[in-house]
Scaffold this active site. Structure first.
Site, PDB file in Angstrom:
ATOM      1  N   ASP A  99      92.510 127.109 -10.710  1.00 14.11           N
ATOM      2  CA  ASP A  99      93.680 127.082  -9.743  1.00 14.11           C
ATOM      3  C   ASP A  99      93.229 125.942  -8.819  1.00 14.11           C
ATOM      4  O   ASP A  99      92.138 125.514  -8.854  1.00 14.11           O
ATOM      5  CB  ASP A  99      93.739 128.298  -9.004  1.00 14.11           C
ATOM      6  CG  ASP A  99      92.315 128.640  -8.097  1.00 14.11           C
ATOM      7  OD1 ASP A  99      91.117 128.150  -8.629  1.00 14.11           O
ATOM      8  OD2 ASP A  99      92.427 129.040  -7.006  1.00 14.11           O
ATOM      9  N   ASP A 132      89.070 118.868  -7.893  1.00 11.38           N
ATOM     10  CA  ASP A 132      88.711 120.231  -7.492  1.00 11.38           C
ATOM     11  C   ASP A 132      89.537 121.157  -8.174  1.00 11.38           C
ATOM     12  O   ASP A 132      90.655 121.561  -7.705  1.00 11.38           O
ATOM     13  CB  ASP A 132      88.834 120.437  -5.933  1.00 11.38           C
ATOM     14  CG  ASP A 132      88.685 121.777  -5.410  1.00 11.38           C
ATOM     15  OD1 ASP A 132      87.803 122.667  -6.120  1.00 11.38           O
ATOM     16  OD2 ASP A 132      88.862 122.318  -4.342  1.00 11.38           O
ATOM     17  N   GLU A 166      90.083 131.079  -7.078  1.00 13.60           N
ATOM     18  CA  GLU A 166      88.998 130.307  -6.108  1.00 13.60           C
ATOM     19  C   GLU A 166      89.657 129.917  -4.883  1.00 13.60           C
ATOM     20  O   GLU A 166      89.130 130.125  -3.761  1.00 13.60           O
ATOM     21  CB  GLU A 166      88.300 129.287  -6.756  1.00 13.60           C
ATOM     22  CG  GLU A 166      86.962 128.994  -5.909  1.00 13.60           C
ATOM     23  CD  GLU A 166      86.901 127.969  -4.983  1.00 13.60           C
ATOM     24  OE1 GLU A 166      86.074 127.990  -4.312  1.00 13.60           O
ATOM     25  OE2 GLU A 166      87.814 127.494  -4.709  1.00 13.60           O
ATOM     26  N   HIS A 445      90.743 119.301  -0.840  1.00 12.70           N
ATOM     27  CA  HIS A 445      91.762 119.943  -0.303  1.00 12.70           C
ATOM     28  C   HIS A 445      93.125 119.193   0.559  1.00 12.70           C
ATOM     29  O   HIS A 445      93.979 119.681   1.178  1.00 12.70           O
ATOM     30  CB  HIS A 445      91.383 121.077   0.879  1.00 12.70           C
ATOM     31  CG  HIS A 445      90.674 122.077  -0.001  1.00 12.70           C
ATOM     32  ND1 HIS A 445      90.300 123.192   0.382  1.00 12.70           N
ATOM     33  CD2 HIS A 445      90.133 121.970  -1.199  1.00 12.70           C
ATOM     34  CE1 HIS A 445      89.489 123.929  -0.419  1.00 12.70           C
ATOM     35  NE2 HIS A 445      89.386 123.312  -1.607  1.00 12.70           N
TER      36      HIS A 445
HETATM   37 ZN    ZN Z   1      86.703 124.102  -5.982  1.00 13.52          ZN
HETATM   38 ZN    ZN Z   2      88.835 123.763  -3.434  1.00 10.46          ZN
END
Ligand code: ZN
Ligand code: ZN
Ligand code: ZN
Ligand code: ZN
Lengths: 476, 476
Positions: A99, A132, A166, A445
């Site tokens: 995810d 990520d 996550e 992020h």
């Molecule tokens: Zn991650």
């Molecule tokens: Zn992350």
């Protein structure tokens, strides 16, 4: 030492198809925070299932039930995989997540976040989830495929655990890991997680420690409802005045935690540990750049890294219930909650930390002599984690780094927590290694998240090389 | 003394039609904060125009242009009215507002907020704007009508100024008042504003003072963007730590302002002033009830009223830029602004207050030795106001209260500000009287706002009686 030239050559030859695989994955907007995109998260899980099955892996999808805070949607499945079943080989358990964080062009992305955009000159590959954590997850699949194509025997049995929640608290994962500890994960000899980042941009690192986090909320209440400061200012004991006083007793602006007894819980710095810091590839400019300012507490990298990795810190995050908008509202808030957290390190026992925090607050509250009402609570706590960097899992990874990158990795810790690390360690009782693929500038992020082509392709080599070394590394 | 029996009798006879008039007005949702309801605000202004013209008043609508923060809509007009033009009579200028606070059934109203609901048993008339400020505005119109129906000569020339943006900052009003000071308002001998409330529920009051408000914002910034406390906690000088320290130096929880020099600016309490407080109809239970708690700083009404009316106070309203939601976010906010305000009283010069506040903050900032950046600013300031309660405008009103309610009014001040009061005083240079109609339990800005039938009908008598007394009261 393992002979890896054939594997490396194969990875280089397949680079284009590996990037295509990453592009296909990034194109699926598997945002776990958005229940409306849940079908896309599931689609991403099925994508992994299909890729793995095509390579001959055994795959099972574990359903986790409904999402507690959105009972109308199912949690995405955990993808459990196994590749190889040879009792004469070591078994390595790897973890990643499929995810991603939310993203939209309007947030300021230069490109469509869900269309991998490769800048050929810089080698940067932009896209949500690139670093990520889709890149690292696909790295394991790439490694399997390259072995097959090159006709090289896979050196270990590989167990895989890929989750889809996550970025939204890993809902349901802890229970699954505990339940599978003596089932799917039973054979695991060591664990490897690729979901963090190099300290800089040039040198790979192996991560052996994380700080914990104990998050507190202190609430001061008095009046039955918010009041107008014109009518009541000067006549009522204002909860904000009390709360600001309390928050002011917690920490100073040099980072010194003023809660009595906290420092005594911290493991003393040994000479051996101290000697690790000067060699780490990290400069004050690195931290200035990541901060976007020079407002550090220390002006040398050793103290900065120690403050980040091996000492506790206390941050005041904000206040709930007070006026937080723009403009000028003349309110006396009736009930305000201050939020702060302590980053914990060895050997702080979390219960002991709570006891000291509450005792401190109660003492300061007593001192204030307020007729308001105080409530203090622990909102959540995650323990710190430290592994032995001398374990064969780490020394194998170190040798793999040397072979792929021609340099010894930095042995690092991190200031933040990756809770699944501790869960795997406790459930499997095996050594856990954090083996990052991306670099410090990837912006996991943030907008314009990217993974460098070098990190992805050499990273795929590294994951494969690690498996070869960890297959033969002698136990110490 | 004026003979008022005929007028009073007429008001009683017309009570039903006056309540119908209030119901018609409440039915128009003239919410000034909602640009989508702007046509309704305008409709309410036209309603007043029509009522006044039907009674023979001269009316002009003053347009104020576009709304600065919503340039797509026009501001509602100010309704200027004149009733009577007799150079041998005194001319009284009255002010009120015809817009209302937002309201919807979902907020928790027991009845439709825009349908006046009369509870015959309690006499309570529920509806948005009933007490704030449609009831008082209609009170003046009722008074004119009752005089006409009873065939009683109107005792004064009445100038009226009714605005439609009071609940949204009285946008454009100050300029209009200044511009009309020597035009529409030229003949005014005194000003009367009915837009506040009795101190309790039984006894009318005349209000002769208001506190001012100076609103400050102090901003501490450092990092280029919000940071993760795991990664950066312990290494960066956190703006929240600095801000909390600064806010903690402003006031203690006994209401004592800790800014050096502020107390010296406050007019000393005279014996004469002190003697006013014990007689005022107010009890500790009144304040406990309005607070919804017993968390007062003082436990006797004299100190409470002095703290509210004649001493300054400092309230910390909240923090902009920090985490303010529910839950547990591990953010180090990069830039945080603390908001606080000081309620000012005679003889605090506002410029002097600003100087002391900024000097204090600069001194405390110096003491913190922070490498963050501080910015401090005055967001807005409104001056305190005190009129002479011995002026003939007040003594006339006092006599009217005695005649209508059979009791002497309390002479009160208020803790909050009504900025238009000072504007009228400064523009007309005449005495301003605040003559409230509603009572302390009306809940002006809350759900279930109401006006008691007694306050409305006896209040209409009071407004008329006041005009008779003020017409003949000798100048002292
Ligand atoms: Zn991650
Ligand atoms: Zn992350
Ligand atoms: Zn009002
Ligand atoms: Zn109002």
């Amino acid at each position: 030492a393992p002979q890896l030239d054939g594997y490396f050559k194969q990875v280089d030859e397949m680079a284009g198809s590996f990037i295509k695989r990453l592009a296909d994955a990034v194109a699926i907007p598997s945002v776990s925070a958005d229940p409306g995109l849940r079908p896309k998260v599931v689609e991403m899980g099925k994508f992994l299932e299909k890729e793995l099955k095509a390579l001959g892996a055994t795959v099972e999808l574990r359903e986790l039930g409904k999402q507690p805070d959105h009972p109308e949607v199912d949690l995405p499945p955990v993808i459990l995989g196994r590749y190889g079943n040879d009792p004469n080989k070591r078994t390595i358990l790897v973890y990643g997540h499929y995810d991603v964080q939310p993203a939209s062009k309007e947030d300021g992305w230069n490109t469509d976040p869900f269309a991998l955009s490769v800048d050929e000159e810089s080698g940067r590959m932009y896209g949500r989830g690139s670093t990520d954590d889709k890149g690292p997850v696909l790295g394991w699949i790439n490694a399997i495929e390259a072995h097959q194509k090159a006709g090289i025997e896979f050196p270990v049995n590989l167990l895989m655990c890929f989750e889809g929640m996550e970025e939204y608290g890993s809902e349901g994962l802890d229970d699954l890991i505990k339940a599978e500890a003596d089932k799917w994960f039973k054979d695991a000899d060591a664990v490897c997680i690729s979901d963090n980042y190099w300290l800089g941009t040039e040198k790979p690192c192996l991560t052996y420690g994380l700080r914990g986090c104990s998050y507190y909320k202190i609430t001061v209440s008095g009046p039955g409802a918010d009041l107008h400061s014109g009518v009541f200012g000067g006549t009522v004991t204002e909860p904000m005045t009390d709360l600001v006083s309390l928050l002011g007793t917690l920490v100073d602006n040099k980072g010194k935690i003023k809660i009595e007894g906290i420092d005594d819980l911290v493991a003393p710095l040994t000479e051996e540990e101290k000697a690790l810091f000067p060699n780490i590839a990290f400069t004050m400019d690195d931290i200035y750049e990541s901060l976007g300012s020079k407002t550090t507490i220390f002006n040398n990298k050793e103290q900065i890294l120690m403050a980040r990795w091996r000492y506790p810190s206390l941050s005041i995050h904000g206040i709930e219930g007070a006026f937080s908008g723009t403009g000028a509202k003349t309110v006396i808030p009736a009930c305000v909650s201050g939020k702060f957290s302590i980053r914990t390190v060895p050997n702080m026992e979390l219960e002991e930390v709570d006891k000291l925090v509450f005792a401190h607050i109660d003492r300061e509250w007593e001192r204030l002599g307020s007729n308001n009402t105080l409530k203090r609570e622990l909102m959540h706590a995650g323990k710190w984690w430290v592994a032995s960097p001398k374990h064969w899992n780490f020394s194998a990874a170190s040798k793999a780094v040397q072979q792929v990158f021609g340099t010894e990795p930095d042995f690092t810790r991190e200031g933040g927590s990756i809770p699944v690390t501790l869960t795997f360690e406790q459930a499997t009782k095996k050594n856990v290694l954090l083996l990052p693929m991306g670099s410090s500038t990837d912006g996991a992020h943030s907008i314009n998240e990217k993974l460098d082509k070098r990190n992805y392709i050499e990273g795929t080599k590294l994951l494969g090389a690690y498996l070869h070394y960890v297959a033969v590394e002698p136990q110490v």
